[in-house]
Design an enzyme around this catalytic site. Structure first.
Site, short mmCIF file in Angstrom:
data_model
loop_
_atom_site.label_atom_id
_atom_site.label_comp_id
_atom_site.label_asym_id
_atom_site.label_seq_id
_atom_site.Cartn_x
_atom_site.Cartn_y
_atom_site.Cartn_z
CG ASN A 169 -0.22 0.35 2.50
OD1 ASN A 169 1.06 0.22 2.59
ND2 ASN A 169 -0.90 0.62 3.62
CB THR B 278 7.17 2.38 5.28
OG1 THR B 278 6.64 0.93 5.39
CG2 THR B 278 6.62 3.25 6.68
N GLY B 279 6.99 1.46 2.07
CA GLY B 279 7.51 1.13 0.83
C GLY B 279 7.53 2.14 -0.23
CG LEU C 50 8.00 -9.39 4.47
CD1 LEU C 50 7.70 -10.94 4.15
CD2 LEU C 50 9.38 -8.72 3.58
CE LYS D 42 -9.22 -0.72 11.97
NZ LYS D 42 -9.89 0.48 11.36
CB THR D 43 -1.32 -3.53 9.32
OG1 THR D 43 -1.92 -2.41 8.49
CG2 THR D 43 -0.29 -4.10 8.18
CE1 TYR E 286 6.29 -4.04 13.69
CE2 TYR E 286 7.88 -4.58 15.79
CZ TYR E 286 7.53 -4.56 14.24
OH TYR E 286 8.36 -5.41 13.36
CE LYS F 37 5.17 -7.42 12.41
NZ LYS F 37 5.47 -7.96 11.14
P1 NAD Z 1 9.22 -1.46 5.95
O1 NAD Z 1 8.33 -0.59 6.65
O2 NAD Z 1 10.20 -1.09 4.83
O3 NAD Z 1 8.05 -2.68 4.98
C1 NAD Z 1 6.85 -2.73 5.13
C2 NAD Z 1 6.24 -2.90 4.07
O4 NAD Z 1 4.71 -3.16 4.10
C3 NAD Z 1 6.24 -1.24 3.39
O5 NAD Z 1 6.38 -1.47 1.91
C4 NAD Z 1 4.86 -0.70 3.44
O6 NAD Z 1 4.23 0.17 2.61
C5 NAD Z 1 4.04 -2.15 3.47
N1 NAD Z 1 2.81 -2.23 4.39
C6 NAD Z 1 2.51 -1.60 5.62
N2 NAD Z 1 1.29 -1.51 5.89
C7 NAD Z 1 0.66 -2.33 4.79
C8 NAD Z 1 -0.65 -2.73 4.56
N3 NAD Z 1 -1.74 -2.65 5.29
N4 NAD Z 1 -0.92 -3.27 3.28
C9 NAD Z 1 0.13 -3.49 2.49
N5 NAD Z 1 1.21 -3.19 2.72
C10 NAD Z 1 1.51 -2.62 3.80
O7 NAD Z 1 9.74 -2.52 6.78
P2 NAD Z 1 10.79 -3.52 6.91
O8 NAD Z 1 11.77 -3.42 7.60
O9 NAD Z 1 10.88 -4.18 5.49
O10 NAD Z 1 10.21 -5.00 7.61
C11 NAD Z 1 9.04 -5.75 6.74
C12 NAD Z 1 8.59 -6.77 7.71
O11 NAD Z 1 9.59 -7.44 8.56
C13 NAD Z 1 7.71 -6.29 8.93
O12 NAD Z 1 6.47 -6.90 8.94
C14 NAD Z 1 8.35 -6.03 10.12
O13 NAD Z 1 7.51 -6.13 11.12
C15 NAD Z 1 9.15 -7.29 10.09
N6 NAD Z 1 10.56 -7.24 10.80
C16 NAD Z 1 11.50 -6.20 10.16
C17 NAD Z 1 12.81 -6.21 11.19
C18 NAD Z 1 13.94 -5.02 10.63
O14 NAD Z 1 14.77 -5.13 11.57
N7 NAD Z 1 13.81 -4.57 9.38
C19 NAD Z 1 12.63 -6.81 12.28
C20 NAD Z 1 11.76 -7.57 12.57
C21 NAD Z 1 10.66 -7.77 11.84
#
Ligand code: NAD
Ligand code: UDP
Length: 311
Positions: free
Chosen positions: A33, A36-37, A72, A90-91, A144, A148
């Protein structure tokens, strides 16, 4: 060649995963969506015949035929997940239900990107998968952490009650290219500040620890977990056990960038965990995996990335 859905595929981790899967010849559907991407993270994939980009929010149901799903989608940085905590919850929860229902309908294998945050401010150190955690259910990080944890519960219940083929990975702090410069997480903040010779902001006294994993190691671990036998559900820790204080990370980044930045101290946010280190015995056993990129090497490549990005 498999058909694979990556939700959150335009984010930091998702974009690296999409790239690896495309390079292996799979058909990848990247769903995001764009909270943050960004499309910049996946520009190199757009136009490839085996890559599809779908703008969609996983709090709404979604239908597609695929063999595997990596979930993710969820903001991961405290400033982003605290921006709209209700939406974050919600996400995690509605998003998990929608994708689990999809997996059930089409008999796909599904992986949940869970987190070391399920251990909260851990009393057990290092953290292994048997530890249930020490999480505040009503604090500013709870949207968060508890989101999770609830998603993990849903994954296990869809597995036990409906036989969905699930995998739960618990990701520890990960860094690397494609993190947003204003993402707010510690490694990106410190590198951007050091490159700009502005103050490096430590929250608290910097004695709190984290264990930092480079993105390439995580992606390798994720795909190995996805390839495990259906009887293996996890949860399984994926992280680098080398633990550093935040103060030592700040000093190292200042050295590696030859920066003139000063270190300044700001208040520690509520519920900020004091320590974190993964026990990765299970990952060693089950997927024969341990991280290979050490901190200096990873930091150098990330510094180079931010230098190019900010020029
Ligand atoms: P990020 O914020 O870069 O990526 C998250 C992506 O999800 C983004 O592209 C965002 O636009 C998308 N998104 C958010 N809500 C959404 C929704 N409702 N519908 C569709 N897309 C949605 O974060 P990241 O670091 O790439 O993390 C990715 C996953 O890994 C997450 O679930 C995060 O909780 C998990 N994680 C990451 C880390 C880390 O250190 N980076 C550690 C533990 C867990
Ligand atoms: N942190 C810091 N300065 C910053 C950003 C973060 O001192 O500019 C600290 C933060 O308080 C925490 C640690 O670094 O103790 C890791 O923060 P991050 O948000 O990257 O990850 P998380 O707390 O979710 O593990």
């Amino acid at each position: 060649m498999r058909r694979i859905l990556v939700s959150g595929g335009a984010g930091f981790i998702g974009s690296h995963l999409c790239t690896k899967l495309i390079n292996e010849g799979h058909h990848v559907v990247c769903l995001d969506n764009f909270f943050t991407g960004t499309k910049n993270n996946i520009t190199h994939l757009i136009g490839k015949s085996n890559f599809e980009l779908v703008e969609h929010d996983i709090t709404n149901p979604f239908f597609i035929e695929v063999d595997e799903i990596y979930n993710l989608a969820c903001p991961a940085s405290p400033i982003h997940y605290q921006y709209d905590p209700i939406k974050t919850m919600k996400t995690s929860v509605m998003g998990a239900i929608n994708l689990l229902d999809l997996a059930l309908k089409i008999n796909a294998k599904i992986m949940q990107a869970s987190t070391s945050e399920v251990y909260g401010d851990p009393i057990v150190h290092p953290q292994n998968e048997q530890y249930w955690g020490n999480v505040n259910p009503i604090g500013i990080r709870s949207c968060y952490d508890e989101g999770k944890r609830c998603a993990e519960t849903l994954f296990m219940d869809y597995y036990r009650e409906k036989g969905v083929r699930i995998k739960i990975i618990r990701i520890f702090n990960t860094y690397g290219p494609n993190m947003l410069p204003n993402d707010g997480r510690v490694v990106s903040n410190f590198i951007v500040q050091a490159l700009q010779n502005t103050d490096v902001t430590i929250y608290g006294d910097g004695s709190q620890t984290r264990s930092f994993q480079y993105i390439d190691d995580l992606i390798e671990g994720m795909t190995r977990v996805m390839a495990t036998d259906d009887s293996f559900t996890g949860p399984i820790n994926l992280g680098n056990p080398n633990e550093f204080s935040i103060l030592s990370i700040a000093k190292r980044i200042i050295e590696l960038t030859n920066s003139k930045s000063n270190i300044i101290f700001k208040p520690l946010p509520n519920d900020d965990p004091q320590q974190r280190q993964p026990d990765i015995s299970l990952a060693k056993d089950v997927i024969n995996w341990s991280p290979v990129v050490q901190l200096d090497e990873g930091l150098r490549s990330m510094i180079q990335y931010f230098k190019e990005k900010t020029n």
